[in-house]
Structure formats: C-alpha cells, structure tokens
Design an enzyme around this catalytic site. Structure first.
Site, PDB file in Angstrom:
ATOM      1  N   GLN A 160     -14.620   2.400   1.141  1.00  0.00           N
ATOM      2  CA  GLN A 160     -13.847   1.896  -0.002  1.00  0.00           C
ATOM      3  C   GLN A 160     -13.494   3.058  -0.927  1.00  0.00           C
ATOM      4  OE1 GLN A 160     -15.842  -1.011  -2.498  1.00  0.00           O
ATOM      5  NE2 GLN A 160     -13.936  -1.613  -3.521  1.00  0.00           N
ATOM      6  N   HIS A 199     -10.273  -5.466  -3.156  1.00  0.00           N
ATOM      7  CA  HIS A 199      -8.938  -5.670  -2.583  1.00  0.00           C
ATOM      8  C   HIS A 199      -9.049  -5.991  -1.106  1.00  0.00           C
ATOM      9  CE1 HIS A 199      -9.912  -1.379  -2.313  1.00  0.00           C
ATOM     10  NE2 HIS A 199      -9.248  -1.385  -1.160  1.00  0.00           N
ATOM     11  N   ASP A 214       0.856  -1.198   0.000  1.00  0.00           N
ATOM     12  CA  ASP A 214       0.000   0.000   0.000  1.00  0.00           C
ATOM     13  C   ASP A 214       0.888   1.243   0.000  1.00  0.00           C
ATOM     14  OD1 ASP A 214      -1.790   2.197   0.944  1.00  0.00           O
ATOM     15  OD2 ASP A 214      -3.221   0.572   1.132  1.00  0.00           O
ATOM     16  N   ILE A 215       0.521   2.191  -0.839  1.00  0.00           N
ATOM     17  CA  ILE A 215       1.349   3.389  -1.006  1.00  0.00           C
ATOM     18  C   ILE A 215       1.222   4.352   0.193  1.00  0.00           C
ATOM     19  CG2 ILE A 215      -0.242   4.958  -2.207  1.00  0.00           C
ATOM     20  CD1 ILE A 215       1.918   5.308  -4.348  1.00  0.00           C
ATOM     21  N   HIS A 270      -6.922  -5.906   2.532  1.00  0.00           N
ATOM     22  CA  HIS A 270      -5.774  -5.281   3.209  1.00  0.00           C
ATOM     23  C   HIS A 270      -5.140  -6.272   4.189  1.00  0.00           C
ATOM     24  CE1 HIS A 270      -6.792  -0.912   2.366  1.00  0.00           C
ATOM     25  NE2 HIS A 270      -7.966  -1.473   2.111  1.00  0.00           N
TER      26      HIS A 270
HETATM   27  P1  5GP Z   1      -9.823   1.210   0.441  1.00  0.00           P
HETATM   28  O1  5GP Z   1     -10.135   2.384   1.286  1.00  0.00           O
HETATM   29  O2  5GP Z   1     -10.404   1.336  -0.951  1.00  0.00           O
HETATM   30  O3  5GP Z   1     -10.124  -0.087   1.095  1.00  0.00           O
HETATM   31  O4  5GP Z   1      -8.233   1.221   0.293  1.00  0.00           O
HETATM   32  C1  5GP Z   1      -7.558   1.616  -0.855  1.00  0.00           C
HETATM   33  C2  5GP Z   1      -6.094   1.560  -0.525  1.00  0.00           C
HETATM   34  O5  5GP Z   1      -5.350   1.714  -1.727  1.00  0.00           O
HETATM   35  C3  5GP Z   1      -5.644   2.681   0.429  1.00  0.00           C
HETATM   36  O6  5GP Z   1      -5.063   2.106   1.588  1.00  0.00           O
HETATM   37  C4  5GP Z   1      -4.643   3.475  -0.399  1.00  0.00           C
HETATM   38  O7  5GP Z   1      -3.555   3.922   0.364  1.00  0.00           O
HETATM   39  C5  5GP Z   1      -4.211   2.485  -1.457  1.00  0.00           C
HETATM   40  N1  5GP Z   1      -3.824   3.104  -2.719  1.00  0.00           N
HETATM   41  C6  5GP Z   1      -4.466   4.100  -3.372  1.00  0.00           C
HETATM   42  N2  5GP Z   1      -3.848   4.403  -4.528  1.00  0.00           N
HETATM   43  C7  5GP Z   1      -2.768   3.563  -4.599  1.00  0.00           C
HETATM   44  C8  5GP Z   1      -1.728   3.395  -5.575  1.00  0.00           C
HETATM   45  O8  5GP Z   1      -1.671   4.066  -6.603  1.00  0.00           O
HETATM   46  N3  5GP Z   1      -0.787   2.463  -5.310  1.00  0.00           N
HETATM   47  C9  5GP Z   1      -0.826   1.695  -4.179  1.00  0.00           C
HETATM   48  N4  5GP Z   1       0.159   0.804  -4.010  1.00  0.00           N
HETATM   49  N5  5GP Z   1      -1.793   1.823  -3.240  1.00  0.00           N
HETATM   50  C10 5GP Z   1      -2.751   2.749  -3.456  1.00  0.00           C
END
Ligand code: 5GP
Ligand code: ZN
Length: 137
Positions: free
Chosen positions: A93, A99, A30-31, A101
């Site tokens: 999300q 995805h 995660d970035i 985590h």
């Molecule tokens: P969500 O909130 O959708 O469950 O989590 C999305 C995750 O994707 C977040 O933790 C965010 O930091 C990560 N993320 C967003 N954009 C990128 C990206 O371009 N590269 C990577 N490696 N992670 C990303």
C-alpha cells in the site's frame, strides 16, 4: 488528513479524472494505470486501511464497488474485472487512505499482474477512458 493526496482529491483540492462521486465516495482514474481503465474507489473520509475503516462504510462501499464494476464492464465492453485492495506497507500500500483498485480485463489482453513500478499514464487517454466508464453508470 491534511497531507493525504486522496483526501485532497476527494475535496477537489487536487485534480483527478473523476468517474463517479456521491456523498460518501469518489471514483477517479489511477494516474499510473496498470492497464486501460484502471481506476480507484475511495471513501471521502480518511481511513487508512481495512483494519480501521468503519464496517458501515465498508458495507456501503461494496455496493458502489459492484455498480462501478458493472459500469466499467459496460462502458468499456470488458470481459472481466480485476479488483484488489492493499493494506499496509508490507502489502504494497503506497497511499495510506483506503482505496479499491478496478482493472477491466479482456480475454486477449495478455496483461500479467504482479509487482510493478508506477509508470505515468497519458492524461488525455486516461480522461477519455473516464468518459467511457461514466457512460456505464
Ligand atoms: P496502492 O499501492 O496504495 O494500493 O495504490 C496507490 C495507487 O494510487 C497507485 O496505483 C498510484 O498509481 C495511484 N496514485 C498515486 N498518486 C496518485 C495521484 O495523485 N492521483 C491519482 N489519480 N492516482 C494516484
Ligand atoms: Zn486521506
């Protein structure tokens, strides 16, 4: 999906610190890590969330999830593993590509997980952790 970040990462059109990949799945760091070792498991095909992902794919995904959890635990000498998965904007999300985590936890890490703002991680540090996890596979 043309403008999906995770589809692009899966297709190597965008860079990522990759930890694992096979025909169906990709794992990358995660970035904006919530803690050290935070990584994401995705199917390479685009499915928005748990409501739309095919059951067969989800069955295969959970097996990779188990292997990944063990690899992180071994590679990073973690005590436990926090695994979560958000579905829909209401659930927080941000990226509408299914995805999961993974966040390794240590007895004394004092991490409090709740709502958080994305904070960019140090890419050298993130890449180094990716190498640690790869050793566990
Ligand atoms: P969500 O909130 O959708 O469950 O989590 C999305 C995750 O994707 C977040 O933790 C965010 O930091 C990560 N993320 C967003 N954009 C990128 C990206 O371009 N590269 C990577 N490696 N992670 C990303
Ligand atoms: Zn996608």
């Amino acid at each position: 999906m043309e403008d999906c970040i995770f589809c692009k990462i899966a297709a190597q059109q965008l860079p990522s610190a990759k930890v694992y990949e096979d025909e169906q799945f990709s794992v990358f760091m995660d970035i904006n890590p919530v803690g050290k070792g935070h990584c994401l498991l995705i199917p390479k095909t685009h499915h928005e969330d748990v409501f739309t992902i095919p059951e067969d794919l989800l069955r295969d995904l959970i097996v990779v999830a188990k292997r990944l959890a063990k690899a992180i635990k071994t590679g990073m000498n973690a005590d436990g593993m926090y695994i979560w998965q958000a579905n829909g904007r209401a659930a927080g999300q941000l990226i509408p590509h299914y995805h999961m985590h993974f966040l390794p936890r240590w007895e004394d890490d004092k991490l409090t997980i709740g709502s958080w703002e994305p904070v960019a991680g140090n890419m050298d540090e993130i890449q180094a952790v990716a190498e640690e996890i790869k050793k566990g596979f």
